[in-house]
Enzyme design. Structure first.
Site, mmCIF file in Angstrom:
data_model
loop_
_atom_site.group_PDB
_atom_site.id
_atom_site.type_symbol
_atom_site.label_atom_id
_atom_site.label_comp_id
_atom_site.label_asym_id
_atom_site.label_seq_id
_atom_site.Cartn_x
_atom_site.Cartn_y
_atom_site.Cartn_z
ATOM 1 C CG HIS A 1 62.645 -52.437 75.295
ATOM 2 N ND1 HIS A 1 61.381 -52.599 74.789
ATOM 3 C CD2 HIS A 1 63.481 -52.587 74.246
ATOM 4 C CE1 HIS A 1 61.456 -52.864 73.499
ATOM 5 N NE2 HIS A 1 62.720 -52.848 73.138
HETATM 6 C C1 UD1 Z 1 67.489 -54.633 71.685
HETATM 7 C C2 UD1 Z 1 67.150 -54.005 70.329
HETATM 8 C C3 UD1 Z 1 65.705 -53.530 70.334
HETATM 9 C C4 UD1 Z 1 64.770 -54.640 70.752
HETATM 10 C C5 UD1 Z 1 65.212 -55.191 72.103
HETATM 11 C C6 UD1 Z 1 64.339 -56.310 72.593
HETATM 12 C C7 UD1 Z 1 68.996 -52.834 69.166
HETATM 13 C C8 UD1 Z 1 69.541 -51.528 68.822
HETATM 14 N N1 UD1 Z 1 67.985 -52.842 70.063
HETATM 15 O O1 UD1 Z 1 67.401 -53.623 72.669
HETATM 16 O O2 UD1 Z 1 65.351 -53.095 69.033
HETATM 17 O O3 UD1 Z 1 63.459 -54.143 70.818
HETATM 18 O O4 UD1 Z 1 66.562 -55.669 71.969
HETATM 19 O O5 UD1 Z 1 64.708 -56.680 73.885
HETATM 20 O O6 UD1 Z 1 69.441 -53.844 68.676
HETATM 21 N N2 UD1 Z 1 71.184 -57.062 78.722
HETATM 22 C C9 UD1 Z 1 71.130 -58.056 79.664
HETATM 23 N N3 UD1 Z 1 71.011 -59.345 79.212
HETATM 24 C C10 UD1 Z 1 70.999 -59.676 77.900
HETATM 25 C C11 UD1 Z 1 71.073 -58.640 76.957
HETATM 26 C C12 UD1 Z 1 71.165 -57.336 77.380
HETATM 27 O O7 UD1 Z 1 71.130 -57.808 80.850
HETATM 28 O O8 UD1 Z 1 70.882 -60.881 77.565
HETATM 29 C C13 UD1 Z 1 71.272 -55.654 79.194
HETATM 30 C C14 UD1 Z 1 72.675 -55.110 79.120
HETATM 31 O O9 UD1 Z 1 72.863 -54.263 80.196
HETATM 32 C C15 UD1 Z 1 72.658 -54.293 77.850
HETATM 33 C C16 UD1 Z 1 71.217 -53.786 77.824
HETATM 34 O O10 UD1 Z 1 70.442 -54.856 78.377
HETATM 35 O O11 UD1 Z 1 73.603 -53.281 77.848
HETATM 36 C C17 UD1 Z 1 70.716 -53.481 76.445
HETATM 37 O O12 UD1 Z 1 70.860 -54.604 75.559
HETATM 38 P P1 UD1 Z 1 70.920 -54.347 73.971
HETATM 39 O O13 UD1 Z 1 70.905 -55.653 73.251
HETATM 40 O O14 UD1 Z 1 72.045 -53.423 73.663
HETATM 41 O O15 UD1 Z 1 69.603 -53.545 73.681
HETATM 42 P P2 UD1 Z 1 68.078 -53.789 74.087
HETATM 43 O O16 UD1 Z 1 67.634 -52.638 74.900
HETATM 44 O O17 UD1 Z 1 67.856 -55.163 74.624
#
Ligand code: UD1
Length: 376
Positions: A211
């Site tokens: 991821h």
């Molecule tokens: C975040 C953390 C990362 C961690 C990871 C675990 C930061 C910078 N990154 O990354 O360190 O390893 O979580 O999963 O904080 N989304 C959904 N559902 C959700 C949440 C997110 O679909 O409940 C999708 C959205 O499109 C979003 C994307 O995932 O834009 C990324 O989510 P985000 O929390 O920004 O970063 P992660 O890649 O999950």
């Protein structure tokens, strides 16, 4: 009673706060409240962990949701500040290295509230990783730094952090794993995937998780990883719980053909929805090999004794390499295939658990919190 407020937000935070919340649950000295930033909001990435890990429902959910780094960080700060002003905790506790960690630490420090950081001192020395920025800045404004492995103590010393605030306490993520190992053994996932029949021994399989933006947002890198893992998956199934960010990128880049889409779980890269904690722990426990770009999984496989290949150029958790089962192999496809075949054919037999990864880290943290909060 002293007031301690913990802030969590994303999936890897939940297994770190669970053992600490449990330790503080019946404390007569510390009143503990939990705030969820809402960085992760899907049931599969958030809600299911609260149920499975017996975490108390958050006292407040800031419901910030997804956004750019700046928007997400700013929204958490803006909505957390009134909560802190209202409840006036003596200390704010944050875990890990996600955006919620830094945003909460910064909000508290600016209000003059002490910050305790659990998992302090880890360094990948790679400032292109958002998590490295989050770790360094959070540590710089923390007054209590709880460290999982000796490299963290050394890093903080080098950065000039006062050693009287640094405590090598062990690993709360491993507290959580050890506590839930038996429950995970009862998960039906291996039967569901056809890897175990009627309680008999398991067929060989591997697990893949990806991821990191550096891996899944660069099409060349992502394609290289998927083609290397496909090569491996000709011999054994590779189960791939797909993070929402990664699923989006598979669609964007048209990489669906790398995945087994027939429901056949005997070969190929088999995509799965994101798994709950117990199912994922069960899957990893019996895997012949785990390939990942996650931080926490490097630690969990070390304790499980399962070979792990880290698909990154560095790790902030060197104890998992020096003492555990982890190898940092990067993202070159040939190197991934060679390392995977070697790990499958000659699993490393000599590995140890880093010191203090014994299930008692949260107890140590709670003891230190009690002492420190007495003096405030
Ligand atoms: C975040 C953390 C990362 C961690 C990871 C675990 C930061 C910078 N990154 O990354 O360190 O390893 O979580 O999963 O904080 N989304 C959904 N559902 C959700 C949440 C997110 O679909 O409940 C999708 C959205 O499109 C979003 C994307 O995932 O834009 C990324 O989510 P985000 O929390 O920004 O970063 P992660 O890649 O999950």
């Amino acid at each position: 009673m002293k007031r301690l407020l913990s802030v969590v937000g994303a999936r890897p935070n939940f297994m770190k706060i669970a053992p600490i919340a449990r330790e503080l649950r019946n404390s007569s000295e510390i009143q503990h409240r939990l705030v969820h930033s809402g960085q992760h909001y899907d049931e599969a990435l958030s809600g299911s962990f609260f149920t499975e890990l017996d975490l108390p429902k958050p006292d407040v959910n800031l419901e910030v949701g997804s956004g750019s780094h700046a928007v997400q960080t700013a929204e958490i700060m803006r909505s957390l500040e009134p909560v802190l002003l209202d409840w006036k905790p003596q200390m704010v506790l944050v875990v890990g290295d996600v955006n919620s960690t830094l945003a909460a630490a910064l909000t508290a420090a600016k209000l003059g509230i002490d910050v305790a950081h659990v998992e302090a001192g880890l360094r990948s020395f790679d400032m292109t990783m958002p998590e490295e920025i989050n770790r360094k800045l959070t540590d710089a404004i923390s007054t209590l730094l709880f460290v999982t492995e000796k490299s963290g103590v050394d890093n903080l010393k080098r950065e000039g952090v006062s050693q009287e605030n640094v405590f090598l306490v062990g690993n709360v993520m491993i507290d959580c794993l050890l506590r839930h190992r038996e429950a995970a053994a009862r998960s039906p996932i291996l039967d569901r995937l056809g890897m175990r029949r009627n309680g008999s021994s398991c067929l060989p399989y591997a697990v893949l998780t990806l991821h990191r933006p550096s891996n899944v947002e660069n099409p060349t890198t992502f394609r290289g990883i998927l083609s290397a893992v496909s090569n491996l998956a000709a011999d054994l199934p590779v189960f791939f719980p797909v993070h929402p960010r990664t699923r989006k990128q598979i669609e964007n880049f048209g990489f669906g053909h790398y995945l087994e889409d027939s429901g056949n779980t005997r070969r190929g890269i088999v995509p799965l929805d994101p798994l709950g904690y117990l199912d994922f722990l069960s899957l990893n426990t019996k895997a012949s090999l785990v390939l990942t770009d996650s931080g926490g999984i490097q630690e969990e496989t070390t304790v499980l004794g399962v070979p792990c290949l880290t698909l990154r150029e560095n790790t902030e958790r060197p104890a998992t390499v020096d003492q555990g089962t982890n190898q940092v192999v990067g993202v070159d496809p040939d190197r991934i295939v060679a390392a995977a075949r070697s790990a499958l054919n000659n699993p490393r037999s000599a590995y140890t658990c880093p010191p203090l990864w014994d299930g008692k880290a949260a107890q140590r943290i709670a003891q230190i919190l009690r002492q420190r909060l007495q003096g405030t």
